[in-house]
Design an enzyme around this catalytic site. Structure first.
Site, PDB file in Angstrom:
ATOM      1  N   SER A 137       0.850  -1.187   0.000  1.00  0.00           N
ATOM      2  CA  SER A 137       0.000   0.000   0.000  1.00  0.00           C
ATOM      3  C   SER A 137       0.884   1.234   0.000  1.00  0.00           C
ATOM      4  O   SER A 137       2.064   1.166   0.381  1.00  0.00           O
ATOM      5  CB  SER A 137      -0.876   0.006   1.263  1.00  0.00           C
ATOM      6  OG  SER A 137      -1.494   1.260   1.468  1.00  0.00           O
ATOM      7  N   TYR A 150      -2.449  -1.371  10.299  1.00  0.00           N
ATOM      8  CA  TYR A 150      -2.387  -1.481   8.839  1.00  0.00           C
ATOM      9  C   TYR A 150      -1.058  -0.954   8.303  1.00  0.00           C
ATOM     10  O   TYR A 150      -0.405  -1.595   7.476  1.00  0.00           O
ATOM     11  CB  TYR A 150      -3.559  -0.707   8.240  1.00  0.00           C
ATOM     12  CG  TYR A 150      -3.736  -0.844   6.749  1.00  0.00           C
ATOM     13  CD1 TYR A 150      -4.386  -1.948   6.211  1.00  0.00           C
ATOM     14  CD2 TYR A 150      -3.291   0.144   5.873  1.00  0.00           C
ATOM     15  CE1 TYR A 150      -4.572  -2.069   4.843  1.00  0.00           C
ATOM     16  CE2 TYR A 150      -3.476   0.032   4.514  1.00  0.00           C
ATOM     17  CZ  TYR A 150      -4.127  -1.078   3.997  1.00  0.00           C
ATOM     18  OH  TYR A 150      -4.305  -1.193   2.642  1.00  0.00           O
TER      19      TYR A 150
END
Length: 252
Positions: A137, A150
């Site tokens: 990401s 995350y």
């Protein structure tokens, strides 16, 4: 190895980015195993696509991963390409972050990536050809509020994938990470309410502040664009690309 008719495994392949990647490989002429926890969801995702095959699996559970990779190799012929895509998001400040949510995020994203790679690599090294593609990401290189688990997991994926690249560089296996920016999926859409509540703002303000605020193009990434990049990284044209973290962010 030819750039088609390979066996490709995509975790989190039942929806969103994972399904878009799976369809991209299927349209390329590859046989694609899509993994997820729910058989019904996988069956629905594979419906109408002759090159998609659903395999239920909890990628945090080692025995399930071992059994599933063996079943894929037996049914489809081998494992040539692995796409580590499965992920989830939990939104909390650090001091309010429940350990159960932390463990769930780290387990799915980081432990799942480790286990799937561990049990896919033997098929690749046997054939002296393989591709490990990890969907990290933009948060794999920059933080954001309320996403500590995350962000930590996505940073960890890049470090792990680069280590795989180094260890297997002379075994015919490449390993790279793709770092998508904000992508037009349910994962993003479902975050907006939580982010707006945390900040005391509207969903539109949350989108601009947390999702598109630093992006140059001010547009969400489409999942199919990530699929196209994954197909390229699995091609012979990318044979010397390894240990890289490639952004597809719209500019950040």
């Amino acid at each position: 190895m030819a750039n088609t008719n390979r066996v490709v495994v995509v975790t989190g392949g039942g929806s969103g980015i994972g399904l878009a990647i799976a369809k991209s490989f299927a349209e390329n002429g590859d046989k694609v195993a899509i993994l997820g926890r729910t058989k019904e969801k996988l069956d629905k995702a594979a419906e109408g696509h002759e090159n998609l095959y659903g395999f239920p699996c909890d990628i945090q559970v080692e025995d399930e991963v071992k059994e599933t990779t063996e079943a894929i190799a037996k049914e489809l012929g081998d494992i040539d390409v692995l796409v580590n895509n499965a992920g989830l998001q939990r939104i909390h400040s650090v001091e309010d972050f429940p350990l159960s949510d932390w463990d769930q995020v780290i387990g799915t994203i980081l432990t799942g990536t480790f286990l799937m790679t561990k049990y896919s690599l033997p098929y690749m090294t046997k054939n002296e050809w393989g591709r490990v593609i990890t969907i990290s990401s933009g948060h794999g290189r920059r933080p954001d509020k309320y996403k500590s688990a995350y962000v930590a997991a996505k940073h960890g994926q890049i470090g792990f994938t680069n280590t795989v690249a180094m260890e297997y560089a002379q075994a015919g296996v490449t390993a790279n990470s793709i770092l998508p920016g904000a992508t037009n999926t349910d994962l993003i859409q479902n975050q907006l309410g939580d982010l707006a509540e945390k900040d005391g703002t509207s969903k539109q303000e949350a989108l601009e502040t947390h999702i598109l605020g630093a992006q140059w193009m001010k547009e969400l990434i489409e999942p199919e664009e990530i699929g196209a990049l994954a197909v390229f990284l699995a091609s012979d044209g990318a044979a010397k690309i390894t240990g890289e973290a490639i952004g597809i962010t719209g500019g950040e």
